[in-house]
Design an enzyme around this catalytic site. Structure first.
Site, PDB file in Angstrom:
ATOM      1  N   GLU A 331      -2.008   6.821  -5.217  1.00 48.57           N
ATOM      2  CA  GLU A 331      -3.709   6.553  -5.231  1.00 48.57           C
ATOM      3  C   GLU A 331      -3.980   7.432  -4.191  1.00 48.57           C
ATOM      4  O   GLU A 331      -3.650   7.211  -2.991  1.00 48.57           O
ATOM      5  CB  GLU A 331      -3.798   5.250  -5.138  1.00 48.57           C
ATOM      6  CG  GLU A 331      -3.731   4.411  -6.536  1.00 48.57           C
ATOM      7  CD  GLU A 331      -4.419   3.161  -6.496  1.00 48.57           C
ATOM      8  OE1 GLU A 331      -4.700   2.542  -7.544  1.00 48.57           O
ATOM      9  OE2 GLU A 331      -4.815   2.413  -5.286  1.00 48.57           O
ATOM     10  N   CYS A 332      -4.895   8.516  -4.418  1.00 46.09           N
ATOM     11  CA  CYS A 332      -5.744   9.021  -3.304  1.00 46.09           C
ATOM     12  C   CYS A 332      -4.812   9.748  -2.245  1.00 46.09           C
ATOM     13  O   CYS A 332      -4.148  10.633  -2.584  1.00 46.09           O
ATOM     14  CB  CYS A 332      -6.911   8.189  -2.957  1.00 46.09           C
ATOM     15  SG  CYS A 332      -8.150   9.293  -2.164  1.00 46.09           S
ATOM     16  N   GLY A 333      -4.656   9.323  -1.115  1.00 41.10           N
ATOM     17  CA  GLY A 333      -3.943   9.594  -0.126  1.00 41.10           C
ATOM     18  C   GLY A 333      -2.359   9.911  -0.679  1.00 41.10           C
ATOM     19  O   GLY A 333      -1.606  10.648  -0.274  1.00 41.10           O
TER      20      GLY A 333
END
Length: 444
Positions: A331-333
């Site tokens: 997720e994201c990072g």
């Protein structure tokens, strides 16, 4: 609507930057010092503030969200306050600020949470450059929505005793209580970076800061009056929240200062469903435990540690081997780390894991912020293709290339499709989307 015995308050403000996070932390620390068991909450999507709450209160802080959380999930999270003396929720943005379109059951505003719980609002007012006019602002807030109660205000950034007296004069005229006044003091400022405060685990002086803040509010705020203003929590009759489906039975979870953005209610839900969470630190060059059946890389700040991550060969070899046979999700990072490369703010490109083709750039950064719905084109750990999820996106990465098959149809709060669709390749999936709850049909 039934009431529980635990009273609560919401610390809100007319706008971001008014000082509500600092005041919330100060109140949590001061009340805990007085022997109170305080259950903290954060309105809206946020990872950073709840981590500070947890340190100040000594117990996990949960997010309450009228746009992204189903009402059953919301009501279940209120049960965390059942054994507490008082619940204290920090608002998001301005008190009435939300999106234009209703989500699960509201627009994501702090006012939605106040109306649903029955908790009165303590309004934090930045009165720098104001005197009696501050009372007019508070009066407008008090009258704006009939189902939201303003119990009083805390004045912030007061310049002098004379200034405080002038501001208080306005509130005396309208009959709104002033719980206290905080002087302008740069020493009270919490360190920040681009997504908000510097993370709680990165601040070695945090306990000392909290002690100073507790001293401040014990001196300048009428804490007894503040506690007395709290009101019992309203919630609907108990109903079972939808089960938070864990991504696996044994979950290898990346967990360090580069990968720290995990919602406490997700971890709580995974454990309640019988899953075991085994953490590992990519920054310490640790691979995922090979006995796990799924690896999960949450969001965080990989861009601040890109060089160290690029050199973490045991981590890279371990997760690449893991991904050959088992699902890996980011997720994201975490998504950026699964990609091919990351350009940091100084313009240096760092090799990432290469499990996806994503290339991201922070040298020419661009803000992506807001609620999102995701309808999966392909499964992710825990959810089948076709599942609908609610969450949000918050990052500054510019996508240079996203060449793999799209993971999901992702839309903003207005229903407009976004270009950031996520990616999938083999057992590996990832997206900038942070999941908060299911929406509609979400099948394991």
């Amino acid at each position: 609507m039934a009431a529980t015995s635990t009273p609560g308050l919401i610390i809100a403000a007319p706008a971001s930057g008014s000082g509500k996070t600092t005041l919330t932390l100060a109140l949590l620390a001061a009340l805990r010092r007085r022997g109170r068991i305080v259950q903290p909450y954060k309105c809206g999507p946020d990872y950073i503030d709840p981590a500070f709450h947890a340190v100040a209160a000594g117990r996990a802080s949960f997010n309450l969200d009228s746009w992204a959380q189903g009402r059953e999930r919301f009501d279940a999270l209120l049960e965390a306050a059942a054994e507490a003396d008082i619940a204290l929720a920090e608002g998001v943005m301005g008190l009435f600020d939300g999106v234009a379109s209703q989500g699960a059951w509201g627009t994501g505003s702090t006012a939605d949470i106040a109306a649903a719980t029955g908790w009165p609002v303590v309004l934090v007012l930045d009165v720098a450059g104001q005197a009696q006019s501050a009372a007019a602002v508070a009066l407008g807030f008090a009258r704006y929505r009939d189902d939201v109660t303003i119990s009083g205000v805390i004045l912030n950034k007061v310049a002098s005793e004379r200034h405080a007296a002038l501001v208080r004069d306005g509130f005396a005229r309208i009959g709104v209580r002033v719980f206290g006044a905080i002087a302008r003091d740069t020493a009270l400022t919490m360190p920040e970076r681009h997504l908000g405060l510097v993370q709680a685990q990165e601040d070695p002086a945090l306990l000392a800061r909290l002690a100073t803040l507790a001293d401040l509010v014990e001196r300048d705020i009428d804490l007894a009056a503040l506690e007395a203003a709290a009101r019992p929590t309203r919630r609907r009759p108990p109903a079972a929240a939808p089960r938070m489906v864990p991504p696996g039975q044994r979950i290898a979870l990346a967990r360090d200062v580069a990968f720290s953005f995990v919602y406490p209610h997700l971890l709580q839900g995974w454990r309640a469903a019988g899953a075991e969470i085994i953490t590992f630190s990519p920054l310490s060059d640790e691979p995922p435990d090979p006995s796990c059946d799924v690896a999960w890389l949450p969001g965080g700040y990989p861009e601040l540690h890109a060089g160290k991550l690029a050199a973490a060969s045991r981590f890279a070899d371990g997760i690449r081997a893991f991904a050959r046979t088992r699902p890996v999700h980011g997720e994201c990072g975490g998504y950026m780390t699964l990609g091919a490369g990351l350009i940091d703010a100084a313009g240096h490109r760092h090799e990432m894991l290469g499990l996806l083709g994503l290339e991201t750039d922070f040298a020419q950064r661009r803000l992506h912020l807001g609620y999102r719905t995701a309808t999966l084109h392909a499964p992710i750990p825990g959810y089948a293709a076709g599942s609908a999820l609610r969450g949000h996106e918050f990052h500054y990465a510019r996508v240079v290339t996203q060449p793999d098959e799209p993971l999901a149809d992702i839309r903003d709060a207005s229903g407009v499709a976004t270009a950031e669709t996520g990616s999938r390749r083999g057992h590996v999936t990832g997206s900038f989307f942070h999941m908060v709850d299911v929406a509609g049909d979400a099948r394991p």
